[in-house]
Design an enzyme around this catalytic site. Structure first.
Site, short mmCIF file in Angstrom:
data_model
loop_
_atom_site.label_atom_id
_atom_site.label_comp_id
_atom_site.label_asym_id
_atom_site.label_seq_id
_atom_site.Cartn_x
_atom_site.Cartn_y
_atom_site.Cartn_z
N GLY A 148 -35.38 6.31 33.40
CA GLY A 148 -36.40 6.96 34.20
C GLY A 148 -37.75 6.88 33.53
O GLY A 148 -38.59 7.77 33.71
N SER A 183 -32.70 1.42 30.40
CA SER A 183 -34.07 1.47 30.90
C SER A 183 -34.92 2.32 29.97
O SER A 183 -35.06 2.01 28.79
CB SER A 183 -34.07 1.98 32.34
OG SER A 183 -35.32 1.79 32.95
#
Length: 525
Positions: A125, A210
């Protein structure tokens, strides 16, 4: 963070640490027992054949202040449910609170003599959103099938964790990296207490997807993180450079303007209702000129005294065994093939649309011409996703792996996920698709892996690779994972996880070379 390979010396040190650890206040019941497991003051629960302890506080902090550790001793805690996550734009169905420094763990047995390797997960995120409460990252199956202790961590995000306030005075000297310092505090908790839950404090691996991978890359350049983890794996997440302090200050000022505070009113920002602060995150980023405000780690010259992988790999990280991975079509996850960006895509507008998305400043039409000459049978859509992945999501991982190889980091391994989703034929092998294979959460909401025999076989292989790194300092033991060759330059050996797992030297090498024609700019910096 100097992390030698797992040796007899480290195992002896581990045994000594475990011997010194106090025994749990209450003996551990078996997972099948009706009694809830208790370790110290924490009461957990049995979950999918292992023991789970959720919502364990590791620190406390006032807004924009460095967190302090939570004492081990204290009143009893029912650790059976996830705690609130950091306030953010999105995930409205989750409980959110600024008091969000909590971790969760899953263990096969809470026995200090067990000495199992520990895998600590940081969520994605970017640095702005996300949470480890996502069912894809629940750790019970990884702990049980992989025979490891799994820990997941929530921490401060966005402006709460990364706003640069140091120009307001020494009180805010740690601002810009508070989210990273939360993660360091959580790793210190693991070092000090994980033995009580059956973990080995001398075999701690961090892994993240991520933004979680980017946080790990940043920790690899932070002196306070040295020695807190002994191996690492990043999954489609990289941080070549941090944000510079001038860009970070421009973002802080943009946030203050968005919430209608005077430029010098730091007390107003510190006491602003959280709802207004979160609303202010939607302001246009003054550096990128579009999108919401970016907040991420800042080159403050104290907590973060250098960029993680520029101009080279941070020396403190070179000895840490590391896996770096990517997926072949990263951008299919966030450039929706059914959405407006792809509507009406054809050869006449392909270059312009690719140019909007890439982070390397090259003539888009020239790039498209190179792709068409190399792959004349590809459709406009195939080139769109290949180019946006290779010019946006992949270069940072290549830079990091190459930097480690050039620094002599022999314990470096690279993978590419290429198995297309059997659930969504337009998805391909996209961003986040490696998560369920590693965690074994193939049937969790949000998984695109399917649950067929090939999905289960690939999950077994990838889980063995990751748990092998945690246990021994090198990937593997299962299937082809044991044959995984280290990454070197110029060979660039890569494990390709697909319908069939194989080693391949420099996959997509022509695209890598093409996009290396010009410098890569780390998004947000």
């Amino acid at each position: 963070m100097t992390a030698p390979r797992i040796t007899r010396r480290t195992l002896v040190a581990s045994a000594a640490a475990l011997a010194a650890a106090p025994a749990p206040l209450l003996a551990r019941p078996s997972p099948g027992s009706a009694a809830a497991p208790v370790v110290g003051r924490y009461t957990g629960l049995a979950e999918q054949g292992v023991l789970a302890f959720k919502g364990i506080r590791y620190g406390r902090a006032a807004r924009f202040a460095r967190a302090v550790a939570e004492p081990w001793a204290g009143p009893p805690v029912k650790a059976q449910a996830f705690a609130p996550i950091c306030p953010q734009r999105g995930l409205d169905s989750e409980r959110q609170a600024e008091d969000c420094r909590f971790l969760n763990l899953w263990t096969p047995e809470a026995n200090p003599a067990a000495r199992r390797a520990v895998m600590v997960y940081f969520h994605g995120g970017a640095y702005t959103t996300g949470s480890v409460t996502d069912p894809l990252t629940h750790g019970a199956r990884l702990a049980g099938s992989g025979d490891v202790v799994v820990v997941s961590v929530n921490h401060r995000l966005n402006a709460l964790g990364y706003a640069w306030l140091k120009p307001f005075g020494a009180t805010y000297a740690d601002s810009g990296n508070l989210g990273q310092l939360d993660l360091i505090l959580a790793l210190q908790w693991v070092r000090d207490h994980i033995a009580r839950f059956g973990g080995d404090p001398a075999r701690v691996m961090v892994f993240g997807q991520s933004g979680g991978g980017a946080k790990i890359a940043t920790l690899m350049a932070m002196p306070a993180a040295r020695g807190l983890f002994h191996s690492a794996a990043t999954m489609s997440g990289q941080q070549v450079q941090a944000s510079g302090p001038m860009h970070a200050w421009a973002r802080t000022q943009a946030l203050m303007a968005a919430v209608k505070l005077a430029p010098g009113d730091v007390e107003g920002l510190r006491n602003l209702p959280i709802e207004r602060l979160v609303d202010g995150l939607a302001a246009t980023d003054p550096v990128m000129g579009s999108g919401p405000l970016y907040f991420g780690p800042v080159l403050d010259m104290t907590n973060l005294p250098r960029h993680p992988f520029w101009p080279d790999a941070a020396p403190q990280s070179v000895s840490v065994p590391m896996i770096l991975g990517n997926t072949r079509e990263e951008t299919r996850a966030f450039l929706d093939p059914r959405g407006p960006r792809l509507k009406g895509l054809d050869w006449s507008n392909l270059a312009e649309r690719v140019g909007r998305e890439v982070k390397i400043d090259l003539d888009p039409q020239w790039m498209i011409d190179q792709y068409r000459a190399r792959q004349p049978d590809w459709t406009a859509e195939q080139i769109y996703y290949a180019a946006t992945t290779a010019g946006r999501s992949w270069p940072g991982q290549v830079i990091e792996a190459d930097a480690r190889a050039r620094a002599g980091a022999e314990a470096t391994w690279v993978y590419q996920l290429e198995r297309p989703s059997p659930v969504d034929p337009l998805r391909g092998a996209a961003h986040t698709d490696d998560i369920p294979y590693v965690f074994g959460t193939l049937d969790a909401p949000g998984s695109f892996s399917g649950t067929d025999d090939k999905a289960r076989a690939l999950s077994k292989t990838m889980m063995a690779a990751f748990t092998g790194l945690a246990k021994t300092g090198r990937p593997g033991s299962g299937d082809r994972a044991a044959d995984w060759r280290p990454y070197t330059v110029p060979t660039r050996a890569t494990m390709v996880f697909g319908e069939e797992t194989r080693m391949e030297d420099d996959p997509r090498g022509w695209q890598r070379k093409l996009w290396a024609t010009a410098p890569y700019v780390q998004p947000g910096t």
